[in-house]
Design an enzyme around this catalytic site. Sequence first.
Site, PDB file in Angstrom:
ATOM      1  N   GLU A  96       0.815  -1.208   0.000  1.00  0.00           N
ATOM      2  CA  GLU A  96       0.000   0.000   0.000  1.00  0.00           C
ATOM      3  C   GLU A  96       0.850   1.260   0.000  1.00  0.00           C
ATOM      4  OE1 GLU A  96      -1.859  -1.568   3.988  1.00  0.00           O
ATOM      5  OE2 GLU A  96      -2.165   0.595   3.914  1.00  0.00           O
ATOM      6  N   CYS A 109       3.708   8.471   0.144  1.00  0.00           N
ATOM      7  CA  CYS A 109       4.337   7.624   1.160  1.00  0.00           C
ATOM      8  C   CYS A 109       4.382   6.207   0.607  1.00  0.00           C
ATOM      9  CB  CYS A 109       3.512   7.679   2.435  1.00  0.00           C
ATOM     10  SG  CYS A 109       4.062   6.511   3.690  1.00  0.00           S
ATOM     11  N   CYS A 116       7.068  -6.733   7.415  1.00  0.00           N
ATOM     12  CA  CYS A 116       8.193  -6.144   8.147  1.00  0.00           C
ATOM     13  C   CYS A 116       8.560  -7.097   9.282  1.00  0.00           C
ATOM     14  CB  CYS A 116       7.764  -4.796   8.729  1.00  0.00           C
ATOM     15  SG  CYS A 116       9.075  -3.920   9.614  1.00  0.00           S
ATOM     16  N   CYS A 120       7.527  -3.704  15.890  1.00  0.00           N
ATOM     17  CA  CYS A 120       7.070  -2.612  16.771  1.00  0.00           C
ATOM     18  C   CYS A 120       5.655  -2.927  17.266  1.00  0.00           C
ATOM     19  CB  CYS A 120       7.096  -1.270  16.035  1.00  0.00           C
ATOM     20  SG  CYS A 120       8.757  -0.799  15.530  1.00  0.00           S
ATOM     21  N   CYS A 123       2.347  -1.343  15.691  1.00  0.00           N
ATOM     22  CA  CYS A 123       2.298  -1.222  14.229  1.00  0.00           C
ATOM     23  C   CYS A 123       1.629  -2.434  13.584  1.00  0.00           C
ATOM     24  CB  CYS A 123       3.718  -1.053  13.686  1.00  0.00           C
ATOM     25  SG  CYS A 123       3.786  -0.936  11.894  1.00  0.00           S
ATOM     26  N   SER A 195      12.488   6.897   6.696  1.00  0.00           N
ATOM     27  CA  SER A 195      12.213   6.710   8.126  1.00  0.00           C
ATOM     28  C   SER A 195      12.699   5.335   8.573  1.00  0.00           C
ATOM     29  CB  SER A 195      10.705   6.843   8.358  1.00  0.00           C
ATOM     30  OG  SER A 195      10.392   6.625   9.706  1.00  0.00           O
ATOM     31  N   ASN A 294      -2.028   5.662  16.157  1.00  0.00           N
ATOM     32  CA  ASN A 294      -3.206   5.240  15.419  1.00  0.00           C
ATOM     33  C   ASN A 294      -3.623   3.885  15.962  1.00  0.00           C
ATOM     34  OD1 ASN A 294      -4.936   5.704  13.263  1.00  0.00           O
ATOM     35  ND2 ASN A 294      -3.214   6.158  11.904  1.00  0.00           N
ATOM     36  N   CYS A 337      -1.329   2.279   9.693  1.00  0.00           N
ATOM     37  CA  CYS A 337      -0.420   1.840   8.637  1.00  0.00           C
ATOM     38  C   CYS A 337      -0.475   0.325   8.464  1.00  0.00           C
ATOM     39  CB  CYS A 337       1.017   2.209   8.999  1.00  0.00           C
ATOM     40  SG  CYS A 337       1.168   3.779   9.820  1.00  0.00           S
TER      41      CYS A 337
HETATM   42  N1  SAH Z   1      10.171   1.036   9.522  1.00  0.00           N
HETATM   43  C1  SAH Z   1      10.262   2.448   9.406  1.00  0.00           C
HETATM   44  C2  SAH Z   1       9.237   3.078   8.494  1.00  0.00           C
HETATM   45  C3  SAH Z   1       7.840   2.568   8.516  1.00  0.00           C
HETATM   46  S1  SAH Z   1       6.775   3.043   9.814  1.00  0.00           S
HETATM   47  C4  SAH Z   1      10.251   3.086  10.773  1.00  0.00           C
HETATM   48  O1  SAH Z   1      10.112   2.385  11.752  1.00  0.00           O
HETATM   49  O2  SAH Z   1      10.417   4.289  10.857  1.00  0.00           O
HETATM   50  C5  SAH Z   1       6.523   4.770   9.653  1.00  0.00           C
HETATM   51  C6  SAH Z   1       6.253   5.453  10.982  1.00  0.00           C
HETATM   52  O3  SAH Z   1       4.935   5.152  11.466  1.00  0.00           O
HETATM   53  C7  SAH Z   1       7.216   5.018  12.072  1.00  0.00           C
HETATM   54  O4  SAH Z   1       7.593   6.137  12.836  1.00  0.00           O
HETATM   55  C8  SAH Z   1       6.359   4.074  12.874  1.00  0.00           C
HETATM   56  O5  SAH Z   1       6.861   3.883  14.148  1.00  0.00           O
HETATM   57  C9  SAH Z   1       5.019   4.762  12.815  1.00  0.00           C
HETATM   58  N2  SAH Z   1       3.855   3.944  13.144  1.00  0.00           N
HETATM   59  C10 SAH Z   1       3.635   2.643  12.882  1.00  0.00           C
HETATM   60  N3  SAH Z   1       2.438   2.252  13.348  1.00  0.00           N
HETATM   61  C11 SAH Z   1       1.884   3.331  13.900  1.00  0.00           C
HETATM   62  C12 SAH Z   1       0.642   3.567  14.570  1.00  0.00           C
HETATM   63  N4  SAH Z   1      -0.242   2.596  14.747  1.00  0.00           N
HETATM   64  N5  SAH Z   1       0.406   4.818  15.020  1.00  0.00           N
HETATM   65  C13 SAH Z   1       1.303   5.816  14.835  1.00  0.00           C
HETATM   66  N6  SAH Z   1       2.482   5.658  14.233  1.00  0.00           N
HETATM   67  C14 SAH Z   1       2.764   4.425  13.776  1.00  0.00           C
END
Ligand code: SAH
Length: 350
Positions: A96, A109, A116, A120, A123, A195, A294, A337
């Site tokens: 996406e 984006c 992945c 995290c 996420c 990022s 989110n 995301c």
């Molecule tokens: N792997 C990379 C890029 C992808 S995530 C990274 O970790 O930076 C892009 C951003 O969205 C990152 O800062 C990630 O931590 C954040 N992110 C992921 N899920 C999220 C959520 N549910 N709410 C807010 N930010 C989120």
Amino acid sequence: MERNKDVDVKSLTMDELKHEMEKIGEKAFRAKQLYEWMHVKLARSYDEMTNIPKNLRERLVRDYPYTALEEVTVQVSKTDGTRKYLFALPDGNYVESVWMQYHHGNSVCISSQVGCRMGCRFCASTIGGLERNLTASEMLDQIYAITKSTGERVSNVVVMGTGEPLDNYDNLLRFIHMVTDENGLNISQRNVTVSTCGIVENMRRLADEKLQITLALSLHGATQEKRRELMPIAEKYDIREVIAACRYYFEQTGRRVTFEYSLVGGVNDTDADAENLCRLIGGLNCHVNLIPVNPVQERDYTASEHRDVIGFKNKLERKHINATVRREMGRDIDGACGQLRRRMAEKIDS
Ligand code: SAH
């Protein structure tokens, strides 16, 4: 005769493409034409390339698979026009990408991997693990397909979709060179942001490339303990190493680093968290993006209250740390995301 099924022409630089054309007995100027069709005119197939002789086009169709992502769905936000695309890859995977309109131009984006493996906790993209890396052409084509679909030029690219870009380093670097190439889309390096969750060796490698792109570091916690609670990658790299790598990036490139800080209610949004953050990054040339987390269906984290978000921002600003609360674009179509791809995968599995 030599078959070239494993050569992904859309991932080749101009020089590599010239070489490839010479290898099959074609003149170098054909490479220029082909490159322009792919990266400027954004052709969706070889058939469109009308100034390339038919016999060469047939050969290309036969021997060189052409990366062109197929648009499966697009959701358009009623509030701000944000568009969220789901694309199908030829191997049955999905990615996406999101298109956003700002005053200063259009931003896309993009995803850098299918899934992945960083894990995290908040996420959605990481829930099913990593499927595979995206090639440079698959990253480029997210932008190309969206440009075709909207009819508008993209001026900013953020590699912040699904995946960890620095876990797909070589393809990422190739992508950056190609998307900023003057013979291609020619997007300014300053308008590209990558990022990362903080893969220290590769942050340093990227710094040594001395590009003018922006590095964004997903911090989300201001102490080693807090960060470890939210991000398994913190088991591998101590927060001090990560911050040192950010400082190094600034020293090598002169580019201010962005810190991404997703605010999770009651987890990382207290006064003490803000104070720790000031202590951690005070004095560094940086910018902080605060994003109320989110909510993801599969996780039980909730976003911080609005007043806590503002309170957090004010605390940073009092210490002269630049901070922005990110507008939540496309909230109505979003889901966090990676959720669109997940829902599609579930539909297919069931
Ligand atoms: N792997 C990379 C890029 C992808 S995530 C990274 O970790 O930076 C892009 C951003 O969205 C990152 O800062 C990630 O931590 C954040 N992110 C992921 N899920 C999220 C959520 N549910 N709410 C807010 N930010 C989120």
